[in-house]
Design a protein around this motif. Structure first.
Motif, PDB file in Angstrom:
ATOM      1  N   PHE A   1      37.665  41.945  49.787  1.00  0.00           N
ATOM      2  CA  PHE A   1      36.659  42.830  49.205  1.00  0.00           C
ATOM      3  C   PHE A   1      35.389  42.815  50.058  1.00  0.00           C
ATOM      4  CE2 PHE A   1      38.470  41.805  44.720  1.00  0.00           C
ATOM      5  CZ  PHE A   1      39.466  42.754  44.900  1.00  0.00           C
ATOM      6  N   LYS A   2      34.948  43.990  50.446  1.00  0.00           N
ATOM      7  CA  LYS A   2      33.685  44.093  51.191  1.00  0.00           C
ATOM      8  C   LYS A   2      32.533  44.305  50.202  1.00  0.00           C
ATOM      9  CE  LYS A   2      31.141  46.931  54.539  1.00  0.00           C
ATOM     10  NZ  LYS A   2      31.181  48.076  55.480  1.00  0.00           N
ATOM     11  N   ILE A   3      31.549  43.407  50.280  1.00  0.00           N
ATOM     12  CA  ILE A   3      30.370  43.474  49.414  1.00  0.00           C
ATOM     13  C   ILE A   3      29.141  43.690  50.295  1.00  0.00           C
ATOM     14  CG2 ILE A   3      29.003  42.265  47.664  1.00  0.00           C
ATOM     15  CD1 ILE A   3      31.862  42.499  46.792  1.00  0.00           C
ATOM     16  N   VAL A   4      28.284  44.622  49.933  1.00  0.00           N
ATOM     17  CA  VAL A   4      27.034  44.810  50.663  1.00  0.00           C
ATOM     18  C   VAL A   4      25.877  44.252  49.837  1.00  0.00           C
ATOM     19  CG1 VAL A   4      27.834  46.799  51.999  1.00  0.00           C
ATOM     20  CG2 VAL A   4      26.757  47.180  49.777  1.00  0.00           C
ATOM     21  N   VAL A   5      24.900  43.682  50.529  1.00  0.00           N
ATOM     22  CA  VAL A   5      23.704  43.145  49.866  1.00  0.00           C
ATOM     23  C   VAL A   5      22.530  43.988  50.336  1.00  0.00           C
ATOM     24  CG1 VAL A   5      22.310  41.083  49.430  1.00  0.00           C
ATOM     25  CG2 VAL A   5      24.737  40.839  49.966  1.00  0.00           C
TER      26      VAL A   5
ATOM     27  N   ALA B   1      32.308  56.482  44.781  1.00  0.00           N
ATOM     28  CA  ALA B   1      31.791  56.706  43.430  1.00  0.00           C
ATOM     29  C   ALA B   1      32.053  55.536  42.491  1.00  0.00           C
ATOM     30  CB  ALA B   1      32.390  57.983  42.849  1.00  0.00           C
ATOM     31  N   ASP B   2      33.137  54.791  42.736  1.00  0.00           N
ATOM     32  CA  ASP B   2      33.489  53.710  41.805  1.00  0.00           C
ATOM     33  C   ASP B   2      33.051  52.327  42.293  1.00  0.00           C
ATOM     34  OD1 ASP B   2      35.252  53.501  43.899  1.00  0.00           O
ATOM     35  OD2 ASP B   2      37.015  53.096  42.650  1.00  0.00           O
ATOM     36  N   ILE B   3      32.089  52.273  43.222  1.00  0.00           N
ATOM     37  CA  ILE B   3      31.612  50.980  43.721  1.00  0.00           C
ATOM     38  C   ILE B   3      31.023  50.171  42.556  1.00  0.00           C
ATOM     39  CG2 ILE B   3      29.292  51.812  44.357  1.00  0.00           C
ATOM     40  CD1 ILE B   3      29.525  49.932  46.840  1.00  0.00           C
ATOM     41  N   THR B   4      31.286  48.879  42.542  1.00  0.00           N
ATOM     42  CA  THR B   4      30.784  47.988  41.495  1.00  0.00           C
ATOM     43  C   THR B   4      29.415  47.465  41.912  1.00  0.00           C
ATOM     44  OG1 THR B   4      33.034  47.328  40.931  1.00  0.00           O
ATOM     45  CG2 THR B   4      31.256  45.878  40.190  1.00  0.00           C
ATOM     46  N   MET B   5      28.424  47.643  41.039  1.00  0.00           N
ATOM     47  CA  MET B   5      27.053  47.260  41.381  1.00  0.00           C
ATOM     48  C   MET B   5      26.529  46.156  40.473  1.00  0.00           C
ATOM     49  SD  MET B   5      25.364  51.004  42.134  1.00  0.00           S
ATOM     50  CE  MET B   5      26.205  51.909  40.845  1.00  0.00           C
ATOM     51  N   MET B   6      25.641  45.342  41.032  1.00  0.00           N
ATOM     52  CA  MET B   6      25.012  44.272  40.260  1.00  0.00           C
ATOM     53  C   MET B   6      23.561  44.128  40.711  1.00  0.00           C
ATOM     54  SD  MET B   6      26.201  40.317  39.886  1.00  0.00           S
ATOM     55  CE  MET B   6      25.564  39.316  38.548  1.00  0.00           C
ATOM     56  N   LEU B   7      22.646  44.002  39.747  1.00  0.00           N
ATOM     57  CA  LEU B   7      21.227  43.815  40.040  1.00  0.00           C
ATOM     58  C   LEU B   7      20.915  42.326  39.997  1.00  0.00           C
ATOM     59  CD1 LEU B   7      18.439  45.174  40.496  1.00  0.00           C
ATOM     60  CD2 LEU B   7      18.170  45.197  38.002  1.00  0.00           C
ATOM     61  N   VAL B   8      20.278  41.825  41.060  1.00  0.00           N
ATOM     62  CA  VAL B   8      19.938  40.397  41.135  1.00  0.00           C
ATOM     63  C   VAL B   8      18.436  40.224  41.357  1.00  0.00           C
ATOM     64  CG1 VAL B   8      20.289  38.220  42.378  1.00  0.00           C
ATOM     65  CG2 VAL B   8      22.213  39.783  42.052  1.00  0.00           C
ATOM     66  N   GLY B   9      17.790  39.542  40.407  1.00  0.00           N
ATOM     67  CA  GLY B   9      16.379  39.186  40.566  1.00  0.00           C
ATOM     68  C   GLY B   9      16.309  37.814  41.224  1.00  0.00           C
TER      69      GLY B   9
ATOM     70  N   LEU C   1      32.639  39.747  42.025  1.00  0.00           N
ATOM     71  CA  LEU C   1      34.003  39.697  42.553  1.00  0.00           C
ATOM     72  C   LEU C   1      35.028  39.798  41.422  1.00  0.00           C
ATOM     73  CD1 LEU C   1      33.546  36.951  45.289  1.00  0.00           C
ATOM     74  CD2 LEU C   1      34.117  39.350  45.691  1.00  0.00           C
ATOM     75  N   SER C   2      34.728  39.176  40.288  1.00  0.00           N
ATOM     76  CA  SER C   2      35.621  39.264  39.123  1.00  0.00           C
ATOM     77  C   SER C   2      35.694  40.694  38.610  1.00  0.00           C
ATOM     78  CB  SER C   2      35.134  38.338  38.000  1.00  0.00           C
ATOM     79  OG  SER C   2      35.282  36.990  38.357  1.00  0.00           O
ATOM     80  N   GLU C   3      34.536  41.367  38.545  1.00  0.00           N
ATOM     81  CA  GLU C   3      34.514  42.753  38.076  1.00  0.00           C
ATOM     82  C   GLU C   3      35.340  43.648  39.002  1.00  0.00           C
ATOM     83  OE1 GLU C   3      30.623  44.330  37.264  1.00  0.00           O
ATOM     84  OE2 GLU C   3      29.988  42.523  36.213  1.00  0.00           O
ATOM     85  N   ILE C   4      35.187  43.434  40.308  1.00  0.00           N
ATOM     86  CA  ILE C   4      35.940  44.238  41.282  1.00  0.00           C
ATOM     87  C   ILE C   4      37.436  43.958  41.147  1.00  0.00           C
ATOM     88  CG2 ILE C   4      36.369  44.631  43.746  1.00  0.00           C
ATOM     89  CD1 ILE C   4      33.369  43.791  44.156  1.00  0.00           C
ATOM     90  N   TYR C   5      37.784  42.676  41.021  1.00  0.00           N
ATOM     91  CA  TYR C   5      39.193  42.299  40.891  1.00  0.00           C
ATOM     92  C   TYR C   5      39.823  42.927  39.651  1.00  0.00           C
ATOM     93  CZ  TYR C   5      43.286  39.623  39.589  1.00  0.00           C
ATOM     94  OH  TYR C   5      44.550  39.283  39.182  1.00  0.00           O
ATOM     95  N   HIS C   6      39.126  42.846  38.516  1.00  0.00           N
ATOM     96  CA  HIS C   6      39.681  43.402  37.276  1.00  0.00           C
ATOM     97  C   HIS C   6      39.827  44.924  37.373  1.00  0.00           C
ATOM     98  CE1 HIS C   6      38.316  39.517  35.217  1.00  0.00           C
ATOM     99  NE2 HIS C   6      39.624  39.544  35.203  1.00  0.00           N
ATOM    100  N   LYS C   7      38.883  45.561  38.036  1.00  0.00           N
ATOM    101  CA  LYS C   7      38.966  47.017  38.222  1.00  0.00           C
ATOM    102  C   LYS C   7      40.185  47.358  39.097  1.00  0.00           C
ATOM    103  CE  LYS C   7      34.960  49.133  38.746  1.00  0.00           C
ATOM    104  NZ  LYS C   7      33.735  49.682  39.382  1.00  0.00           N
ATOM    105  N   LYS C   8      40.366  46.567  40.151  1.00  0.00           N
ATOM    106  CA  LYS C   8      41.496  46.766  41.074  1.00  0.00           C
ATOM    107  C   LYS C   8      42.823  46.506  40.358  1.00  0.00           C
ATOM    108  CE  LYS C   8      43.290  46.808  45.395  1.00  0.00           C
ATOM    109  NZ  LYS C   8      43.241  47.979  46.295  1.00  0.00           N
ATOM    110  N   ALA C   9      42.888  45.407  39.592  1.00  0.00           N
ATOM    111  CA  ALA C   9      44.119  45.057  38.876  1.00  0.00           C
ATOM    112  C   ALA C   9      44.478  46.136  37.851  1.00  0.00           C
ATOM    113  CB  ALA C   9      43.951  43.704  38.193  1.00  0.00           C
ATOM    114  N   HIS C  10      43.455  46.665  37.184  1.00  0.00           N
ATOM    115  CA  HIS C  10      43.685  47.720  36.184  1.00  0.00           C
ATOM    116  C   HIS C  10      44.266  48.969  36.847  1.00  0.00           C
ATOM    117  CE1 HIS C  10      43.161  49.997  32.524  1.00  0.00           C
ATOM    118  NE2 HIS C  10      42.442  50.902  33.160  1.00  0.00           N
TER     119      HIS C  10
END
Length: 210
Positions: A17-21, A120-128, A174-183
């Motif tokens: 999985f490629k993740i961008v920061v 369009a279906d990229i998984t996003m997360m906000l980190v403070g 990574l869990s969110e991406i994996y579950h989306k992929k598995a689904h």
């Protein structure tokens, strides 16, 4: 051809999985990356010039997930790399500094850029980031969470310096991406089985009796 002596064995993994920061310059993107991939933190780290990436594998529900995490400079002069940077990304951590209001205000701009350049279906997360500097906090947890909820993305606060919630942040996305992929894989398999069942039924009908 024989393997070269001394060459490390190829790493085995189930998913890559490629993740961008992304986020403003100085919010701690590089230190989040180095803390997660190498358990390192550099107080004197310089602004990233261009793009760099690192990898780390984690286990999620018995599957080995190799995360390829990309970090880019937050300065505007590096905008030209945008399209190549986002290509193939399935997840994005949008980072702001809880002690710097402008970095939070610019999150909206980063989300717009994500939606323009990523799938369009990229998984996003906000980190403070930088919760170790709580005495200088200007963005409350409640404000950050409310913004994330409004945009339908996950939220977490972390500290690259103390390592607080760094593992948790990356594991969650990574869990969110994996579950989306598995689904998606399950849906695809179900659709394929349905087609096969219907095809077999049609063959039986065409074959007639006796």
């Amino acid at each position: 051809m024989a393997a070269r002596k001394g060459a490390p064995p190829a790493e085995k993994y189930d998913y890559l999985f490629k993740i961008v920061v992304i986020g403003d310059s100085g919010v701690g993107k590089s230190n989040l990356l180095s803390r997660f991939t190498r358990n390192e933190f550099n107080l004197e780290s310089k602004s990233t010039i261009g793009v760099e990436f690192a990898t780390r594998s984690v286990s999620i529900e018995g599957r080995t997930i190799k995360a390829q995490i990309w970090d880019t400079a937050g300065q505007e002069r590096y905008r030209a790399i945008t399209s190549a940077y986002y290509r193939g990304a399935v997840g994005a951590l949008v980072v702001y500094d809880i002690t710097k209001e402008s970095s939070f205000e610019n999150v909206e701009k980063w989300l717009v850029e994500l939606r323009e350049n990523a799938t369009a279906d990229i998984t996003m997360m906000l980190v403070g980031n930088k919760i170790d500097l709580s005495q200088g906090r200007v963005i409350s947890s409640e404000v950050g969470k409310a913004f994330a909820d409004k945009n339908g993305i996950s939220f977490m606060e972390a500290s690259a310096m103390t390592a607080s919630n760094v593992e948790a942040s990356f594991h969650q996305i990574l869990s969110e991406i994996y579950h989306k992929k598995a689904h998606k894989e399950q849906e695809s398999a179900a659709a394929s089985n349905s087609v096969n069942v219907n095809a077999n039924a049609d063959k039986k009908k065409a074959g007639g009796c006796c």
